[in-house]
Design a protein around this motif. Sequence first.
Motif, PDB file in Angstrom:
ATOM      1  N   THR A 119       0.834  -1.211   0.000  1.00 38.01           N
ATOM      2  CA  THR A 119       0.000   0.000   0.000  1.00 38.01           C
ATOM      3  C   THR A 119       0.865   1.256   0.000  1.00 38.01           C
ATOM      4  OG1 THR A 119      -1.627  -1.233   1.295  1.00 38.01           O
ATOM      5  CG2 THR A 119      -1.932   1.147   1.149  1.00 38.01           C
ATOM      6  N   ALA A 122       2.164   1.861  -3.422  1.00 34.38           N
ATOM      7  CA  ALA A 122       1.145   2.448  -4.299  1.00 34.38           C
ATOM      8  C   ALA A 122       0.995   3.943  -4.011  1.00 34.38           C
ATOM      9  CB  ALA A 122      -0.192   1.734  -4.088  1.00 34.38           C
ATOM     10  N   TYR A 123       1.028   4.308  -2.735  1.00 37.05           N
ATOM     11  CA  TYR A 123       0.961   5.729  -2.346  1.00 37.05           C
ATOM     12  C   TYR A 123       2.161   6.486  -2.891  1.00 37.05           C
ATOM     13  CZ  TYR A 123       0.900   9.842   0.724  1.00 37.05           C
ATOM     14  OH  TYR A 123       0.908  11.131   1.218  1.00 37.05           O
ATOM     15  N   ARG A 125       3.838   5.783  -5.668  1.00 37.50           N
ATOM     16  CA  ARG A 125       3.630   5.977  -7.102  1.00 37.50           C
ATOM     17  C   ARG A 125       2.601   7.068  -7.366  1.00 37.50           C
ATOM     18  NH1 ARG A 125       7.327   5.776  -9.627  1.00 37.50           N
ATOM     19  NH2 ARG A 125       8.123   6.233  -7.546  1.00 37.50           N
ATOM     20  N   PHE A 126       1.568   7.131  -6.512  1.00 37.82           N
ATOM     21  CA  PHE A 126       0.553   8.185  -6.639  1.00 37.82           C
ATOM     22  C   PHE A 126       1.187   9.569  -6.474  1.00 37.82           C
ATOM     23  CE2 PHE A 126      -2.069  11.054  -4.026  1.00 37.82           C
ATOM     24  CZ  PHE A 126      -3.043  11.404  -4.965  1.00 37.82           C
ATOM     25  N   VAL A 217      -4.944   0.969  -2.547  1.00 34.43           N
ATOM     26  CA  VAL A 217      -4.123   0.667  -3.727  1.00 34.43           C
ATOM     27  C   VAL A 217      -4.914   0.939  -5.006  1.00 34.43           C
ATOM     28  CG1 VAL A 217      -3.004  -1.184  -5.032  1.00 34.43           C
ATOM     29  CG2 VAL A 217      -2.645  -1.008  -2.574  1.00 34.43           C
ATOM     30  N   SER A 220      -5.439   4.667  -5.493  1.00 28.46           N
ATOM     31  CA  SER A 220      -4.189   5.307  -5.926  1.00 28.46           C
ATOM     32  C   SER A 220      -3.956   5.094  -7.411  1.00 28.46           C
ATOM     33  CB  SER A 220      -3.002   4.753  -5.128  1.00 28.46           C
ATOM     34  OG  SER A 220      -3.114   5.065  -3.762  1.00 28.46           O
ATOM     35  N   TYR A 221      -4.174   3.867  -7.870  1.00 25.58           N
ATOM     36  CA  TYR A 221      -3.890   3.575  -9.274  1.00 25.58           C
ATOM     37  C   TYR A 221      -4.958   4.098 -10.230  1.00 25.58           C
ATOM     38  CZ  TYR A 221       0.450   1.160  -8.567  1.00 25.58           C
ATOM     39  OH  TYR A 221       1.765   0.886  -8.279  1.00 25.58           O
ATOM     40  N   CYS A 244       4.729   1.216 -12.760  1.00 26.76           N
ATOM     41  CA  CYS A 244       3.603   0.736 -11.951  1.00 26.76           C
ATOM     42  C   CYS A 244       3.237  -0.713 -12.260  1.00 26.76           C
ATOM     43  CB  CYS A 244       2.372   1.616 -12.188  1.00 26.76           C
ATOM     44  SG  CYS A 244       2.624   3.373 -11.855  1.00 26.76           S
ATOM     45  N   HIS A 247       4.571  -3.446  -9.803  1.00 27.74           N
ATOM     46  CA  HIS A 247       3.899  -3.390  -8.502  1.00 27.74           C
ATOM     47  C   HIS A 247       2.486  -3.946  -8.587  1.00 27.74           C
ATOM     48  CE1 HIS A 247       1.703  -1.188  -5.193  1.00 27.74           C
ATOM     49  NE2 HIS A 247       2.643  -1.831  -4.533  1.00 27.74           N
ATOM     50  N   LEU A 248       1.765  -3.607  -9.650  1.00 26.54           N
ATOM     51  CA  LEU A 248       0.396  -4.097  -9.816  1.00 26.54           C
ATOM     52  C   LEU A 248       0.379  -5.622  -9.974  1.00 26.54           C
ATOM     53  CD1 LEU A 248      -1.259  -1.420 -12.138  1.00 26.54           C
ATOM     54  CD2 LEU A 248      -1.948  -2.029  -9.820  1.00 26.54           C
ATOM     55  N   VAL A 251       0.846  -7.067  -6.511  1.00 31.17           N
ATOM     56  CA  VAL A 251      -0.380  -6.861  -5.731  1.00 31.17           C
ATOM     57  C   VAL A 251      -1.449  -7.870  -6.131  1.00 31.17           C
ATOM     58  CG1 VAL A 251      -2.318  -5.275  -5.361  1.00 31.17           C
ATOM     59  CG2 VAL A 251       0.019  -4.429  -5.218  1.00 31.17           C
TER      60      VAL A 251
END
Length: 315
Positions: A119, A122-123, A125-126, A217, A220-221, A244, A247-248, A251
Amino acid sequence: MRTQPGANGTAVTEFILLGLVETPGLRPVVFALFLFAYLVTVGGNLSILAAILVEPKLHTPMYFFLGNLSVLDIGCITVTVPSMLGRLLSHKRTVPYAACLSQLFFFHLLVGVDCFLLTAMAYDRFLAICRPLTYSTRMSQTVQRILVAVSWACAFSNALTHTVAISTLNFCGPNVINHFYCDLPQLFQLSCSSTQFNELLLFGVGFMMAGTPLALVVTSYIHVAVAVLRIRSVEGRKKAFSTCGSHLTVVAIFYGSGIFNYMRLGSAKLSDKDKAVGIFNTVANPMLNPIIYSLRNADVQGALWRVIKGRWSLA
């Protein structure tokens, strides 16, 4: 089965783990495969850690979290696989009650931290894509350390809660676990007392531990996808999505296997499918993570190559 006198008849003092296969002829094959997987996982994650430490380009928040994730992957597979390999060598399938609960605690601790770290990534990357002007202040070293510390604190509380709750159950026999490590669904099946509270606890705490991070997550995406689609340059969009994509993928594998494993508590009998999911949770995920993160990342590949060749670049 060794038992001792308890409040309600007898109490189990050890469990029997059937493992992945019951055919003696297949055990050497299983041992070789899992030993190889363990060595590859530890080696791959240590290589990622070494690359992050020696390559200045990788001294960024994203790779700080990835380094922590590598440590967790090593811990997660170490909690389950070496003990399984030891049982295959010794031909003993018994596990003391206390050792079983300890394994459960550390497994849920490490997986819980993993959940929160994904998480945090993801934050990160956001912020990097959607808030680039304030990224350095919002994702400072202090913030990174706080996010990791909070992840460990929340995961510790979750693991301790489930371990204490399972310790209140009575186990009067049978004591045979059709799996290769101790986990909640298998122990629920063996309890001779009501597990309704424990199952509700697993769903309730699981929603906070997994549902909320997963929602964050996804949110964010969604913002990341909208921001990337606004980029006019095709190369710019490709580069943003490539950072990304890895990471996706991680996840999706992590949450997919986890949801399948813990959302099937109502089934009358746990099957061999649960062993396959257990392999994903404890072996495949930690082994695949360094591969996934390095395949499409030129910086990581370059740093890994320098680590392998012994060229420690400080430039």
